[in-house]
Write an enzyme that holds these catalytic residues in place. Structure first.
Site, PDB file in Angstrom:
ATOM      1  N   CYS A 130      40.311  35.808  31.790  1.00 59.00           N
ATOM      2  CA  CYS A 130      41.253  33.934  31.020  1.00 59.00           C
ATOM      3  C   CYS A 130      40.364  33.754  30.948  1.00 59.00           C
ATOM      4  CB  CYS A 130      40.844  33.350  32.685  1.00 59.00           C
ATOM      5  SG  CYS A 130      42.415  34.377  34.077  1.00 59.00           S
TER       6      CYS A 130
ATOM      7  N   GLN B 190      30.125  32.245  38.549  1.00 50.40           N
ATOM      8  CA  GLN B 190      29.776  33.413  38.507  1.00 50.40           C
ATOM      9  C   GLN B 190      28.583  33.173  38.643  1.00 50.40           C
ATOM     10  OE1 GLN B 190      31.485  35.656  38.251  1.00 50.40           O
ATOM     11  NE2 GLN B 190      32.950  35.477  38.149  1.00 50.40           N
TER      12      GLN B 190
ATOM     13  N   HIS C 175      36.017  29.630  31.273  1.00 51.36           N
ATOM     14  CA  HIS C 175      37.533  30.184  32.112  1.00 51.36           C
ATOM     15  C   HIS C 175      37.997  29.156  31.238  1.00 51.36           C
ATOM     16  CE1 HIS C 175      40.040  31.319  35.335  1.00 51.36           C
ATOM     17  NE2 HIS C 175      39.116  32.330  35.836  1.00 51.36           N
TER      18      HIS C 175
ATOM     19  N   ASP D 285      30.243  25.165  35.538  1.00 50.48           N
ATOM     20  CA  ASP D 285      31.068  25.693  36.499  1.00 50.48           C
ATOM     21  C   ASP D 285      30.750  27.320  36.969  1.00 50.48           C
ATOM     22  OD1 ASP D 285      32.929  28.021  37.375  1.00 50.48           O
ATOM     23  OD2 ASP D 285      34.224  27.676  35.461  1.00 50.48           O
TER      24      ASP D 285
ATOM     25  N   LYS E 277      34.180  35.037  45.498  1.00 47.62           N
ATOM     26  CA  LYS E 277      33.265  35.414  43.839  1.00 47.62           C
ATOM     27  C   LYS E 277      31.628  36.083  44.830  1.00 47.62           C
ATOM     28  CE  LYS E 277      36.144  33.966  40.081  1.00 47.62           C
ATOM     29  NZ  LYS E 277      36.655  35.140  39.552  1.00 47.62           N
TER      30      LYS E 277
HETATM   31  C1  LIG Z   1      33.391  31.309  35.203  1.00 47.67           C
HETATM   32  C2  LIG Z   1      34.978  31.122  36.002  1.00 47.67           C
HETATM   33  N1  LIG Z   1      35.345  29.696  36.445  1.00 47.67           N
HETATM   34  C3  LIG Z   1      36.760  29.455  37.033  1.00 47.67           C
HETATM   35  C4  LIG Z   1      37.441  30.334  38.324  1.00 47.67           C
HETATM   36  C5  LIG Z   1      38.363  30.233  38.834  1.00 47.67           C
HETATM   37  O1  LIG Z   1      38.098  30.893  39.741  1.00 47.67           O
HETATM   38  P1  LIG Z   1      39.133  30.709  41.065  1.00 47.67           P
HETATM   39  O2  LIG Z   1      40.044  31.789  40.565  1.00 47.67           O
HETATM   40  O3  LIG Z   1      38.207  31.521  42.174  1.00 47.67           O
HETATM   41  O4  LIG Z   1      39.976  29.196  41.205  1.00 47.67           O
HETATM   42  C6  LIG Z   1      36.325  32.736  37.489  1.00 47.67           C
HETATM   43  C7  LIG Z   1      37.018  33.094  38.788  1.00 47.67           C
HETATM   44  O5  LIG Z   1      37.812  33.637  37.559  1.00 47.67           O
HETATM   45  C8  LIG Z   1      35.438  31.907  36.924  1.00 47.67           C
HETATM   46  O6  LIG Z   1      35.150  33.167  36.980  1.00 47.67           O
END
Ligand SMILES: Cc1ncc(COP(=O)(O)O)c(C=O)c1O
Ligand SMILES: Cc1ncc(COP(=O)(O)O)c(C=O)c1O
Lengths: 135, 403, 403, 135
Positions: B360, B199, B118, B196, B222
């Site tokens: 993203c 998910q 992401h 990370d 999430k």
């Molecule tokens: C794999 C992953 N990392 C990071 C993020 C970023 O999360 P947030 O937008 O809640 O900061 C997301 C959210 O879409 C994600 O799916």
């Protein structure tokens, strides 16, 4: 279809399924832009999907000719509506037309996602700015 | 079981375009059980006070609750509570970690990420790489968007990265990564490993002690929790060793105009008033997760995923991307050359909420030569009926596009 | 009027130690009207979706609501909506600004603050000063803790600071600062002026165009809104000119492994999923503030403040600190040499919630040679009855201490 | 009062107003520490208010003597209770005593703010660590 016909048609349809379908069909009728015209300069900034737009005067140097395309069918349909608003008008006539307001009137802006709505706004602004440049 | 659980989620009983909603955008944000909504509600109605500062009962009670959720999360992740820092989300967490590790980096050090990351796990590293001269390198993946584990291990052995930061599960394609294997490979090089877990927290309930990572980040929204809250785990020694990030109240030991000293972690990374109602709501989310049968839910989710997958694959012209064997229940697909946005927009008119676009993950889309996909992301609260509605809507949509 | 408004705040009808609560800790965080709680509730029950990414109706609606609150706040502050950035709180805002301005600073530049600042408006500047070599200087105040406006102007003229960052109202003492006068004085030197409005947003409803500041920061939770949300105003040119702070999703224009470009402000400062329910709840708080008679409330608050002040001053041995003429309704007091904590703890047994300590203003306490004070902070929802209860409780407490 | 008497007394009182008053009175009976003993080394880390504590053995070198003070009356009262738990015990006896658990039993920890509760814990740990150092 001119813009009034489009408007009537869209207003007569029930539900967004039918309306989007109609919009898409309008897009299908719009000729595709040759790849050679899909240039960086023609890209409208602020749209979520790619929108290319060229504006010129016709051979008589009097009336507007706008050609445009998008990689999404629905946005292309929206472009068809916008073009129906402006094409073939004299620049000074076109200055009086606010396609964005018309979209609002039809309830389209409210229904599009805010970024699509901003996209429509960006396209309309781009047209208006280019008209200014002609005058 | 699921019919019963679905009752806990009020949003699942609303409508889109006058049709019952099929919510397939849980990878963007999950819906919230009523107990989470109630906890936030109760906090504001009966318990609202600032934390960590009060002689009064309200403030003491808020602080106790707030800290109890830290412990609850630590237990959930199988780590200790002083290793948990609250942030505003996974993005905030990754930025905090990247900034905190930047002074360990120098010219020629390698930061290694996967091509499925992401933007939140790419751009902060690009920034730090620019600042420090370190090099950002990317693990190999195939044309389907699946990480090549063996080649990945080899690359780790070759590059000996200073930092390895990889998602546990991909938000764009749903792929589950064998992060434990990557971490084990990197251990001999003293690589700092970051997972990370945005998910994975909900779907995989990771045991961080078993996983062996140095850092882990997540977003509460999430995983059934409120918006505006996330957090990170950091192995205490490494965590406490990082310099302060943001500064202000609460995180200090002593401030004077001649100089300031800071508290130990996690306090030193939590300046200012935190998202108290968010933490308390997230506590209720963890209670919810602890109260359900995790194994049964996971089995159900996987069943639903494969049901969806076969139905989709039976449609001519549909291509599903990513790793369909190790997947948290995210289906990312394209239909011929049709634009993802058109498909998603039509689906919406049937009450089906999916996401379309690059999710993203632009570098991944570039790798797959796509402008984007339509993404159907499942959670345990989705029903087989939801999937059927979606498939019918998709067929109608395709008919319309082919008209 | 107030009796009516009090009904809107459920927490005011709860109990501490089996006594009706007298909530005098609004400077730490305000209580929330039911309409704010309902808006958050409704969002999670009926509208919950991530923003800025969706083709589906829920996401579009959430985005529209989210952006509408930005506009609502901009109207409230008399600025334009693209000058508003959402953050997680005043502390986050100040850190963002300090980081963003740091590249404008060099050795020998002066950052000027007041001695009444909250740690959030001190420590980030100390950090930036350390990093850039700039000097942190402090405006003069008297033994009561009141800024000396004339001497302050002179110091501005002498130091020609690059940055001037001052609170609009002090959280520790309640003093209101004539920030407009300071800003006017600094204008000829192209000083970048920052106003910490954490305490003033609710009580003073500042018109930022009239005030003329370059930046203004606040926390929603101190102005009837939810926790975990704050924001900043930045004059657009300056704001957009600042480098990105945190990075991740949403704030980018285009990401690839070869390089990344960013959006314009405010987008470039809002990576990741924001505190959506927080923004929507804060929108309801602004609606609430817009629905009440601001002038009448302010008059009521001032009346209550002076009533409290005279009652306190009538007690032998009580000393009230700060500027009692220009005050948002915060009374900070000491009683002889008694420890603030003992007083606050006893008051709590009477249902009176006050704060005791240094209020995150240690340098101010040092200036006043105090270890801390007892702080009674009012909001319009406090009643004369609350004040009477407090005074009675305080008298009992004093009797006990003198026993 | 020995610790059992204190416990009985506190338990017999109704409401926190009365309990805190009693705690404060206990603190008043604790002699003040001479300023010369309020040194950095004697400060217990982790308390929100200042707490100074010295631990030693009596003249016979057998039994614990703890003296302590705080700048707040209530914390001084809490110190009085802690001291009543440990003073005059043999080190090996004191090792068996968990004053923090006793505070919990009396409901005091639950009622103190979490940071005060941590303060009590820090004091008790300090005492136990110093006893270890003796043995
Ligand atoms: C794999 C992953 N990392 C990071 C993020 C970023 O999360 P947030 O937008 O809640 O900061 C997301 C959210 O879409 C994600 O799916
Ligand atoms: C004047 C002032 N500035 C800044 C802050 C920091 O606000 P927050 O803790 O919400 O980030 C506060 C809060 O106490 C304050 O009163």
């Amino acid at each position: 279809m001119d813009i009034t016909q489009i408007q009537n048609r869209l207003n007569s349809l029930n539900g967004w399924q039918a309306k989007y379908r109609e919009i898409m069909l309008l897009g299908k009728k719009l000729p595709a832009l040759p790849e050679a015209l899909k240039i960086e300069d023609a890209l409208v900034r602020g749209c979520e999907s790619n929108v290319w737009l060229h504006l010129d005067l016709d051979e008589s140097q009097e009336r507007l000719v706008i050609i445009a395309d998008s990689d999404t069918r629905i946005v292309k349909g929206l472009l068809a509506i916008i073009l129906a608003c402006y094409n073939n008008l004299l620049p000074q006539e076109a200055k009086q037309v606010d396609a964005y307001a018309l979209f609002e009137e039809m309830g389209l802006i409210q229904h599009l996602s805010p970024s699509r709505g901003n996209g429509v706004k960006a396209i309309v602004e781009r047209i208006q700015n280019q008209i200014d440049a002609f005058q | 079981m699921i019919e019963q659980l679905r009752k806990d989620f009020p949003l699942l009983h609303t409508h889109i375009e006058e049709q019952p909603i099929c919510y397939f955008d849980s990878a963007a944000t999950t819906q919230k059980p009523q107990s989470v909504i109630d906890a936030v509600n109760k906090f504001y109605q009966q318990e609202n006070a600032n934390v960590h500062r009060g002689a009064h009962t309200l403030s003491a009670a808020a602080t106790t609750q707030y800290e109890a959720v830290r412990t609850k999360l630590a237990d959930f992740l199988n780590v200790t509570s002083k290793e948990i820092v609250w942030t505003k989300g996974a993005t905030d967490s990754l930025n905090l970690i990247a900034a905190g590790l930047s002074e360990k980096l120098s010219h020629d050090d390698v930061i290694l990420i996967s091509p499925l990351e992401h933007h939140a796990n790419i751009v902060p590293w690009q920034q730090i790489a620019q600042k420090t001269g370190a090099k950002l390198e990317v693990l190999p993946a195939d044309q389907q968007g699946v990480l090549d584990l063996e080649a990945a291990k080899q690359l780790i052995n070759t590059l000996k990265p200073k930092i390895l930061s990889v998602c546990h599960a991909s938000n764009a394609l749903g792929n589950i990564h064998d992060v434990a294997a990557l971490i084990t490979t990197a251990k001999p090089y003293n690589t700092i490993t970051i997972v990370d877990g945005a998910q994975s927290l909900l779907h995989l309930r990771p045991d961080l002690s078993a996983m062996g990572c140095d850092f882990f980040v997540f977003s509460a929204h999430k995983a059934l929790g409120p918006t505006g809250l996330g957090g990170l785990f950091g192995r205490y020694e490494l965590l406490n060793d990082m310099p302060v990030y943001q500064t202000g109240g609460e995180m200090i030991e002593r401030v004077s105009f001649s100089g300031t000293t800071f508290r130990d972690a996690p306090g030193k990374f939590e300046p200012g008033t935190p998202n108290i109602s968010g933490v308390i709501g997230f506590g209720a989310a963890l209670d919810y997760l602890n109260s359900v049968d995790a194994a049964a839910l996971s089995k159900y989710e996987q069943g639903l995923y494969h049901y969806l997958l076969s139905a989709l694959k039976a449609i001519d012209g549909i291509k599903v991307w990513g790793d369909t064997e190790h997947n948290i229940g995210v289906v990312s697909f394209t239909y011929k050359d049709e634009h993802h946005f058109d498909i998603a927009t039509f689906l919406n008119t049937y009450g089906v909420a999916v996401r379309s676009g690059h999710h993203c993950t632009q570098p991944l889309m570039e790798h797959l030569s796509l402008s984007g996909t339509v993404r159907v992301s499942l959670a345990f609260y989705n029903s087989y009926n939801d999937v059927d509605t979606f498939i019918d809507a998709l067929k109608d949509t395709i008919d319309m596009l082919e008209e």
